[in-house]
Design a protein around this motif. Structure first.
Motif, mmCIF file in Angstrom:
data_model
loop_
_atom_site.group_PDB
_atom_site.id
_atom_site.type_symbol
_atom_site.label_atom_id
_atom_site.label_comp_id
_atom_site.label_asym_id
_atom_site.label_seq_id
_atom_site.Cartn_x
_atom_site.Cartn_y
_atom_site.Cartn_z
ATOM 1 N N ASP A 112 -4.371 12.051 3.704
ATOM 2 C CA ASP A 112 -3.902 10.785 4.286
ATOM 3 C C ASP A 112 -2.928 10.092 3.347
ATOM 4 O OD1 ASP A 112 -5.542 11.226 6.476
ATOM 5 O OD2 ASP A 112 -7.131 9.879 5.788
ATOM 6 N N ARG A 113 -3.207 10.129 2.064
ATOM 7 C CA ARG A 113 -2.341 9.479 1.087
ATOM 8 C C ARG A 113 -1.011 10.219 0.938
ATOM 9 N NH1 ARG A 113 -6.957 7.629 0.955
ATOM 10 N NH2 ARG A 113 -7.624 5.765 -0.202
ATOM 11 N N LEU A 114 -1.055 11.515 1.002
ATOM 12 C CA LEU A 114 0.180 12.293 0.937
ATOM 13 C C LEU A 114 1.080 12.003 2.135
ATOM 14 C CD1 LEU A 114 -1.247 15.698 -0.309
ATOM 15 C CD2 LEU A 114 0.364 14.240 -1.550
ATOM 16 N N ALA A 115 0.475 11.907 3.320
ATOM 17 C CA ALA A 115 1.264 11.622 4.522
ATOM 18 C C ALA A 115 1.911 10.243 4.423
ATOM 19 C CB ALA A 115 0.374 11.709 5.759
ATOM 20 N N LEU A 116 1.167 9.277 3.903
ATOM 21 C CA LEU A 116 1.690 7.931 3.743
ATOM 22 C C LEU A 116 2.805 7.910 2.703
ATOM 23 C CD1 LEU A 116 1.001 5.127 4.931
ATOM 24 C CD2 LEU A 116 -0.463 4.758 2.935
ATOM 25 N N ARG A 117 2.587 8.616 1.600
ATOM 26 C CA ARG A 117 3.605 8.704 0.551
ATOM 27 C C ARG A 117 4.899 9.299 1.098
ATOM 28 N NH1 ARG A 117 4.003 12.722 -3.555
ATOM 29 N NH2 ARG A 117 3.659 14.223 -1.872
ATOM 30 N N ASP A 118 4.780 10.399 1.837
ATOM 31 C CA ASP A 118 5.967 11.072 2.361
ATOM 32 C C ASP A 118 6.752 10.168 3.308
ATOM 33 O OD1 ASP A 118 5.154 13.232 0.911
ATOM 34 O OD2 ASP A 118 4.464 14.413 2.630
ATOM 35 N N LYS A 119 6.035 9.332 4.026
ATOM 36 C CA LYS A 119 6.670 8.448 5.010
ATOM 37 C C LYS A 119 7.332 7.242 4.353
ATOM 38 C CE LYS A 119 5.448 5.503 8.971
ATOM 39 N NZ LYS A 119 4.329 5.039 9.838
ATOM 40 N N ILE A 120 6.689 6.692 3.317
ATOM 41 C CA ILE A 120 7.118 5.397 2.780
ATOM 42 C C ILE A 120 7.888 5.509 1.469
ATOM 43 C CG2 ILE A 120 6.262 3.207 1.840
ATOM 44 C CD1 ILE A 120 4.000 3.364 3.861
ATOM 45 N N ARG A 121 7.413 6.375 0.563
ATOM 46 C CA ARG A 121 8.011 6.414 -0.773
ATOM 47 C C ARG A 121 7.873 7.828 -1.350
ATOM 48 N NH1 ARG A 121 5.992 2.803 -5.938
ATOM 49 N NH2 ARG A 121 7.293 3.823 -7.500
ATOM 50 N N PRO A 122 8.775 8.714 -1.005
ATOM 51 C CA PRO A 122 8.651 10.121 -1.394
ATOM 52 C C PRO A 122 8.605 10.383 -2.895
ATOM 53 C CG PRO A 122 10.237 9.879 0.381
ATOM 54 C CD PRO A 122 9.903 8.494 -0.082
ATOM 55 N N ASP A 123 9.137 9.459 -3.706
ATOM 56 C CA ASP A 123 9.138 9.694 -5.148
ATOM 57 C C ASP A 123 7.814 9.320 -5.806
ATOM 58 O OD1 ASP A 123 9.534 6.937 -4.717
ATOM 59 O OD2 ASP A 123 10.500 6.698 -6.662
ATOM 60 N N PHE A 124 6.911 8.722 -5.058
ATOM 61 C CA PHE A 124 5.602 8.300 -5.582
ATOM 62 C C PHE A 124 4.743 9.538 -5.812
ATOM 63 C CE2 PHE A 124 1.248 6.654 -5.137
ATOM 64 C CZ PHE A 124 1.291 5.495 -5.897
ATOM 65 N N LYS A 125 4.054 9.587 -6.948
ATOM 66 C CA LYS A 125 3.218 10.740 -7.280
ATOM 67 C C LYS A 125 1.770 10.500 -6.838
ATOM 68 C CE LYS A 125 6.233 13.209 -9.761
ATOM 69 N NZ LYS A 125 6.644 14.577 -9.412
ATOM 70 N N VAL A 126 1.272 11.395 -6.009
ATOM 71 C CA VAL A 126 -0.159 11.422 -5.708
ATOM 72 C C VAL A 126 -0.765 12.456 -6.642
ATOM 73 C CG1 VAL A 126 -1.941 11.901 -3.996
ATOM 74 C CG2 VAL A 126 0.180 10.758 -3.300
ATOM 75 N N TYR A 127 -1.510 11.971 -7.635
ATOM 76 C CA TYR A 127 -2.138 12.866 -8.606
ATOM 77 C C TYR A 127 -3.548 13.188 -8.142
ATOM 78 C CZ TYR A 127 1.615 11.523 -11.835
ATOM 79 O OH TYR A 127 2.850 11.310 -12.422
ATOM 80 N N THR A 128 -3.771 14.432 -7.743
ATOM 81 C CA THR A 128 -5.120 14.777 -7.347
ATOM 82 C C THR A 128 -6.053 14.723 -8.549
ATOM 83 O OG1 THR A 128 -6.507 16.362 -6.162
ATOM 84 C CG2 THR A 128 -4.850 17.299 -7.643
ATOM 85 N N GLY A 129 -7.211 14.151 -8.314
ATOM 86 C CA GLY A 129 -8.289 14.190 -9.288
ATOM 87 C C GLY A 129 -9.450 14.993 -8.745
#
Length: 311
Positions: A186-203
């Motif tokens: 869900d966070r990746l989809a939101l990132r791709d839509k709103i701010r592609p340069d934002f890093k989602v770091y999996t933990g």
């Protein structure tokens, strides 16, 4: 489910284990050597994280970690946990966060904002105002969602709050430690839509293949084997099918080391690093849970698979 993204360059941040000697003191030589070993693989070290017992060490040890990290890395990039110790029911302490963030920056690090009881108890609008305030004195920081299986003060934010976090330009990414693939997708989809340069770091140490879907990572598991994680990442970039079997072997290690109680993975890390000959003692912090000695043959078997694998 999100689409797989082949041949992508993965950014790996590896949380560095803080090793201990049998007398309970920190083994600083082993700590610094492991940090050098990590940077030599191209991974970025992260200190004073959960893997470094951030919620258990005292302030002097935390400061010593930063001093030695700066001295060892000589200007190379690193991240560090900005941790504020409090208790259930405590009020949010913005000044304590400011001190932690500014200290990390003074040593050349990028702050990773740990949650606290005070921070996670804030109402959504107050919570977002707190993150906005962090950006006033941190030109770059990484947010951190932490599940309660790792720490009692952790909280996974709802998606509306996460979306607003993407609006803070100073927040360059966020570590997500819910251990849920769906929440991370869900966070990746939101990132791709709103701010592609934002890093989602999996933990998610139980699903390290999240990098296939666009996550980068900030993991404790990678401290066991930064060399094999870096090799796996290179295989993904090159489209080498050996990525899959190496990832499977590393995931086997993660499934075993991060079984309940989850926080005992730090003792598993010490056991594994001792088996590798990288530290002399596999003791963990005295307030951290331990694993049985019967784990050692299993860890040795996993290490043998990594060492003797066709990669």
């Amino acid at each position: 489910m999100k689409t797989i993204l082949p041949r992508r360059k993965i950014e790996g941040i590896s949380a560095i284990l803080l090793p201990f000697r049998a007398d309970g003191s920190v083994d600083w030589n082993a700590f610094c050597a492991h940090m050098v070993r990590t940077t030599q693989t191209s991974l970025i070290p992260a200190v004073n994280m959960d893997t470094g017992y951030a919620n258990l060490i005292d302030e002097e040890t935390r400061l010593d970690v930063l001093r030695r990290t700066q001295s060892t890395l000589s200007g190379q990039i690193f991240t560090a946990g900005a941790f504020v110790r409090d208790r259930a029911g405590a009020s949010f302490d913005p000044e304590a966060y400011r001190r932690q963030i500014e200290r990390i920056q003074a040593f050349g690090g990028i702050p990773v904002i740990f949650q606290s009881f005070g921070l996670t108890n804030l109402a959504p609008d107050q919570l977002l105002a707190a993150y906005a305030d962090f950006g006033r004195f941190a030109p770059r920081f990484i947010a951190f969602e932490l599940g309660t299986m790792f720490a009692p003060f952790g909280k996974i934010y709802d998606l509306a709050v996460y979306e607003d976090l993407l609006g803070f330009k100073e927040c360059i990414g966020a570590k997500h430690s819910s251990l849920s693939r769906q929440l991370e997708w869900d966070r990746l989809a939101l990132r791709d839509k709103i701010r592609p340069d934002f890093k989602v770091y999996t933990g998610n140490d139980l699903a390290i293949d999240m990098v296939m879907y666009g996550s980068d990572y900030l993991l404790g598991l990678s401290t066991f084997a930064p060399d094999y994680f870096a090799l796996r990442d290179r295989y993904w970039l090159e489209g080498d099918p050996r990525f899959y079997e190496l990832n499977d072997a590393l995931q086997y290690l993660g499934q075993f080391a991060f079984r309940a109680p989850t926080t005992a993975y730090k003792h598993s890390a010490a056991q594994f690093l001792k088996l590798r000959g990288w530290i002399d003692c596999d003791d963990t912090h005295p307030q951290s849970p331990i694993r049985p000695a019967s784990d050692l043959p299993i860890l040795q078997n996993i290490l043998d698979q990594l060492v003797n694998g066709n990669w």
